[in-house]
Design a protein around this motif. Structure first.
Motif, mmCIF file in Angstrom:
data_model
loop_
_atom_site.group_PDB
_atom_site.id
_atom_site.type_symbol
_atom_site.label_atom_id
_atom_site.label_comp_id
_atom_site.label_asym_id
_atom_site.label_seq_id
_atom_site.Cartn_x
_atom_site.Cartn_y
_atom_site.Cartn_z
ATOM 1 N N ASN A 1 0.709 -1.094 0.040
ATOM 2 C CA ASN A 1 0.154 -0.081 0.203
ATOM 3 C C ASN A 1 0.875 1.123 0.168
ATOM 4 O O ASN A 1 1.829 1.375 0.825
ATOM 5 C CB ASN A 1 -0.775 0.064 1.281
ATOM 6 C CG ASN A 1 -1.665 -1.056 1.361
ATOM 7 O OD1 ASN A 1 -2.187 -1.495 0.243
ATOM 8 N ND2 ASN A 1 -1.943 -1.651 2.427
ATOM 9 N N MET B 1 -0.050 5.317 0.910
ATOM 10 C CA MET B 1 -1.025 6.043 1.288
ATOM 11 C C MET B 1 -0.818 7.630 1.176
ATOM 12 O O MET B 1 0.382 7.866 1.582
ATOM 13 C CB MET B 1 -1.373 5.802 2.933
ATOM 14 C CG MET B 1 -1.402 4.228 3.269
ATOM 15 S SD MET B 1 -2.860 3.447 2.493
ATOM 16 C CE MET B 1 -3.762 3.538 3.826
ATOM 17 N N GLU C 1 -5.229 7.646 2.678
ATOM 18 C CA GLU C 1 -6.020 7.136 1.700
ATOM 19 C C GLU C 1 -4.902 6.219 0.861
ATOM 20 O O GLU C 1 -4.075 6.693 0.345
ATOM 21 C CB GLU C 1 -6.654 8.122 0.760
ATOM 22 C CG GLU C 1 -7.873 8.757 1.011
ATOM 23 C CD GLU C 1 -8.342 9.948 -0.017
ATOM 24 O OE1 GLU C 1 -8.634 9.575 -0.927
ATOM 25 O OE2 GLU C 1 -8.044 11.003 0.627
ATOM 26 N N ASN C 2 -5.585 5.215 0.238
ATOM 27 C CA ASN C 2 -4.750 4.241 -0.639
ATOM 28 C C ASN C 2 -4.738 4.698 -2.169
ATOM 29 O O ASN C 2 -5.743 4.926 -2.484
ATOM 30 C CB ASN C 2 -5.104 2.917 -0.515
ATOM 31 C CG ASN C 2 -4.155 1.817 -1.331
ATOM 32 O OD1 ASN C 2 -3.445 2.320 -2.474
ATOM 33 N ND2 ASN C 2 -4.182 0.613 -0.798
ATOM 34 N N ASN D 1 -3.596 3.484 -4.644
ATOM 35 C CA ASN D 1 -3.678 2.742 -5.616
ATOM 36 C C ASN D 1 -5.162 1.952 -5.847
ATOM 37 O O ASN D 1 -5.434 1.045 -6.449
ATOM 38 C CB ASN D 1 -2.803 1.834 -5.628
ATOM 39 C CG ASN D 1 -1.358 2.160 -6.191
ATOM 40 O OD1 ASN D 1 -1.177 2.668 -7.232
ATOM 41 N ND2 ASN D 1 -0.540 2.467 -5.284
ATOM 42 N N GLU D 2 -6.035 2.350 -4.833
ATOM 43 C CA GLU D 2 -7.530 1.936 -4.902
ATOM 44 C C GLU D 2 -8.112 1.951 -6.502
ATOM 45 O O GLU D 2 -7.663 2.836 -7.054
ATOM 46 C CB GLU D 2 -8.283 2.575 -3.798
ATOM 47 C CG GLU D 2 -8.041 2.312 -2.630
ATOM 48 C CD GLU D 2 -8.518 1.072 -2.038
ATOM 49 O OE1 GLU D 2 -9.555 0.450 -2.632
ATOM 50 O OE2 GLU D 2 -7.721 0.418 -1.367
ATOM 51 N N PRO D 3 -8.733 1.024 -6.581
ATOM 52 C CA PRO D 3 -9.529 1.151 -8.226
ATOM 53 C C PRO D 3 -10.203 2.337 -8.247
ATOM 54 O O PRO D 3 -10.394 3.105 -9.377
ATOM 55 C CB PRO D 3 -10.331 -0.333 -8.247
ATOM 56 C CG PRO D 3 -9.875 -0.983 -7.055
ATOM 57 C CD PRO D 3 -9.436 -0.184 -6.011
ATOM 58 N N ASN D 4 -10.814 2.758 -7.343
ATOM 59 C CA ASN D 4 -11.583 4.025 -7.575
ATOM 60 C C ASN D 4 -11.051 5.308 -7.184
ATOM 61 O O ASN D 4 -11.599 6.362 -7.520
ATOM 62 C CB ASN D 4 -13.150 4.060 -6.771
ATOM 63 C CG ASN D 4 -12.544 3.837 -5.378
ATOM 64 O OD1 ASN D 4 -11.432 3.561 -5.015
ATOM 65 N ND2 ASN D 4 -13.623 3.917 -4.516
ATOM 66 N N THR D 5 -9.547 5.302 -7.213
ATOM 67 C CA THR D 5 -8.613 6.634 -7.119
ATOM 68 C C THR D 5 -8.698 7.164 -8.089
ATOM 69 O O THR D 5 -8.501 6.602 -9.058
ATOM 70 C CB THR D 5 -7.406 6.215 -6.224
ATOM 71 O OG1 THR D 5 -7.643 5.210 -5.285
ATOM 72 C CG2 THR D 5 -6.639 7.670 -5.907
#
Lengths: 257, 288
Positions: A71, A73, A77-78, A80-84
């Motif tokens: 991760n 951050m 917040e991460n 690399n989240e798909p919804n980033t």
């Protein structure tokens, strides 16, 4: 993690592994990047320091067949989240590259570009911000009378400061410097270093450098990387005076590098 | 002995190298020599500005304006189609498409250039011309529009191929810088990459124009060949090239008509020379 740590840790890498194809370029990196501090990443060529810094604003997304585990951050917040929204991440985490890379446009347009692509249309706002950014980047006095000239006419050091101004104009929170002085002369290097020291009041800064003296001069924290691993991380002063790891000691005393 | 061999080979290569230049010069000299006689009989102003091209009537009239306008109209029309399509296609191949398919696509587009122009003309005549006729409800589908569309296909491979090279040659650091500032891929393309690739794209367009102006067979087959001043894209036109091709065979050697066609040839030569020269200047600028 308690709230106190969140306040000062702006970015954080957690068990980060990175692969180029089958090459294991980064191995289990854990690193905190503290708010309003300068964090230097040092290490010999090929140790993964540029790879790491490019993960912080997802520039490595451009590399085909690369893979990331772990991760990263930003403010909890991460990224690399798909919804980033990667575009938003890159605006919040600005980057200055190894080789000055101004656009083949005018000085003014170079600085205004980032605002335009981020949807700012108001001419007055843009002009004000361009001036402010150029002043912050200590370039204003040199270019105030020739904002319409091509940025490619500037010297290397001026170009690099223009690239910094360009970053500042989009109001990032974090500034990444990937060996910003590698192609500059000592005088220009000194100016950039002074600039970095001034900017840390407002921004969180990460700088990759192969120059240990530079890390010593500008940074609060230093990370030493070697062969894709983070060997040691700590206060710059401590790391350079009483390194805990033998490899760090060997590197900073010039036994290899 | 060895020296002699070297000498002969060296000179032979030099000769072959110079031949192409010598040919260009000779052709130009020949054109001018034949063409210049024409102006003894017809003043240049009547020639360039005259509205009527009636080479076989009495008295004969050699007004070249309809032919120049014909070529111009077809060229502009085909550029309006092929520039946006070609540049978009070049961007797609250079920036968007999965690298695995890049080579296949580029080769495919370049293969378009291998289609003989007579085949393009033929296909246009059979398929496009009837459509144009029925869609616009015209007495004939042999119009400047039909010619423009088919010629756009002929200019595409040149434009796509060279523009793609120019876009690919844009240093990666420009794109990275744009993305790092929070630009989307599209914003990086149209605000930064296109600016950096502009000279190459311009050269690509110029070479496309050169190809279209010089094209003869396809235009002759589908533009209707009426040497009248066109007012819209939906009328038949006759281009400079088609005029020479259609009339040279029937003109009497040494007649005014014969010389007039040479002058048409000179004008074409000058136009294409200028276009290629400009394109070359811009291509060299990229290499630096």
């Amino acid at each position: 993690m308690d709230t106190d740590t969140i306040k000062i840790v702006r970015m954080l890498a957690e068990n980060v592994d990175f692969f180029y194809g089958s090459t294991h370029a980064l191995k289990n990196i854990n690193l905190n990047i503290f708010k309003n501090k300068v964090t230097a990443i040092i290490g010999p060529s090929g140790c993964g320091k540029s790879t790491f810094i490019r993960l912080l604003n997802r520039m490595n997304d451009l590399i085909p067949r690369s893979r990331l585990a772990g991760n990263i951050m930003l403010d909890g917040e991460n990224i690399n989240e798909p919804n980033t929204d990667v575009v938003d991440i890159r605006r919040r985490v600005g980057m200055v590259f190894q080789k000055p890379n101004p656009f083949p446009k005018s000085i003014f347009q170079n600085v205004s570009y980032g605002m335009e692509v981020n949807g700012i249309r108001d001419k007055n706002v843009i002009t004000e911000k361009v001036i402010e950014s150029l002043k912050k980047a200590a370039l204003w006095n040199e270019v105030m009378n020739r904002l319409d000239e091509s940025a490619l006419c500037l010297s290397g050091g001026q170009q690099q400061r223009l690239c910094i101004a360009r970053c500042l104009a989009v109001e990032p929170e974090v500034l990444l410097f990937d060996e910003p002085c590698a192609s500059l002369d000592p005088v220009s290097t000194k100016k950039i270093e002074e600039l970095i020291l001034g900017l840390k009041k407002e921004y969180t800064i990460v700088i990759v450098t192969h120059n240990m003296q530079q890390a010593g001069r500008v940074s609060d924290y230093t990370a030493f990387m070697y062969l894709g691993e983070l060997i040691e991380f700590g206060h710059t002063e401590k790391l350079f005076t009483v390194p805990k790891d033998k490899r760090t000691e060997d590197y900073i005393t010039g036994k290899f590098g | 002995m060895k020296k002699l061999k070297e000498f002969i080979i060296e000179k032979a290569i030099f000769l072959s190298g110079s031949l192409s230049i010598i040919f260009v010069v000779l052709i130009f000299v020949f054109l001018v020599k034949e063409g210049v006689l024409f102006f003894k009989y017809v003043p240049p102003k009547d020639f360039l500005m005259g509205n009527n091209w009636y080479p076989l009537s009495t008295p004969e009239q050699f007004g070249m304006l309809p032919l120049i306008l014909g070529s111009l109209l077809v060229t502009i029309g085909s550029m309006l189609i092929s520039i946006p399509l070609g540049v978009a296609c070049a961007f797609y191949i250079a920036e968007v498409v999965n690298p695995k398919f890049k080579d296949i696509l580029k080769t495919g587009v370049e293969l378009l250039a291998a289609i003989p122009s007579v085949v393009i003309g033929f296909v246009g005549m059979i398929t496009l011309v009837p459509w144009v006729k029925s869609i616009f409800n015209l007495p004939t589908g042999l119009t400047a529009l039909s010619g423009s569309i088919m010629l756009a296909f002929m200019a595409m491979p040149t434009i796509v191929s060279i523009a793609e090279d120019a876009i690919t040659a844009v240093p990666r650091r420009y794109k990275e810088a744009a993305l790092a500032l929070g630009a989307t891929h599209w914003q990086a393309m149209y605000k930064v990459i296109i600016v950096a690739a502009a000279p190459g794209i311009f050269a690509a367009v110029m070479l496309g124009v050169g190809r279209v102006i010089g094209e003869t067979m396809a235009v002759m087959m589908i533009t209707g060949n009426a040497a009248v001043i066109p007012h819209t894209f939906l009328e038949p036109v006759r281009t400079l090239t088609a005029t020479i091709a259609a009339e040279m065979g029937e003109s009497i050697r040494g007649s005014n008509h014969y010389y007039a066609l040479f002058v048409v040839g000179i004008i074409l030569f000058i136009i294409t020379f200028i276009i290629n020269f400009v394109a070359d200047v811009f291509l060299h600028r990229i290499k630096k």
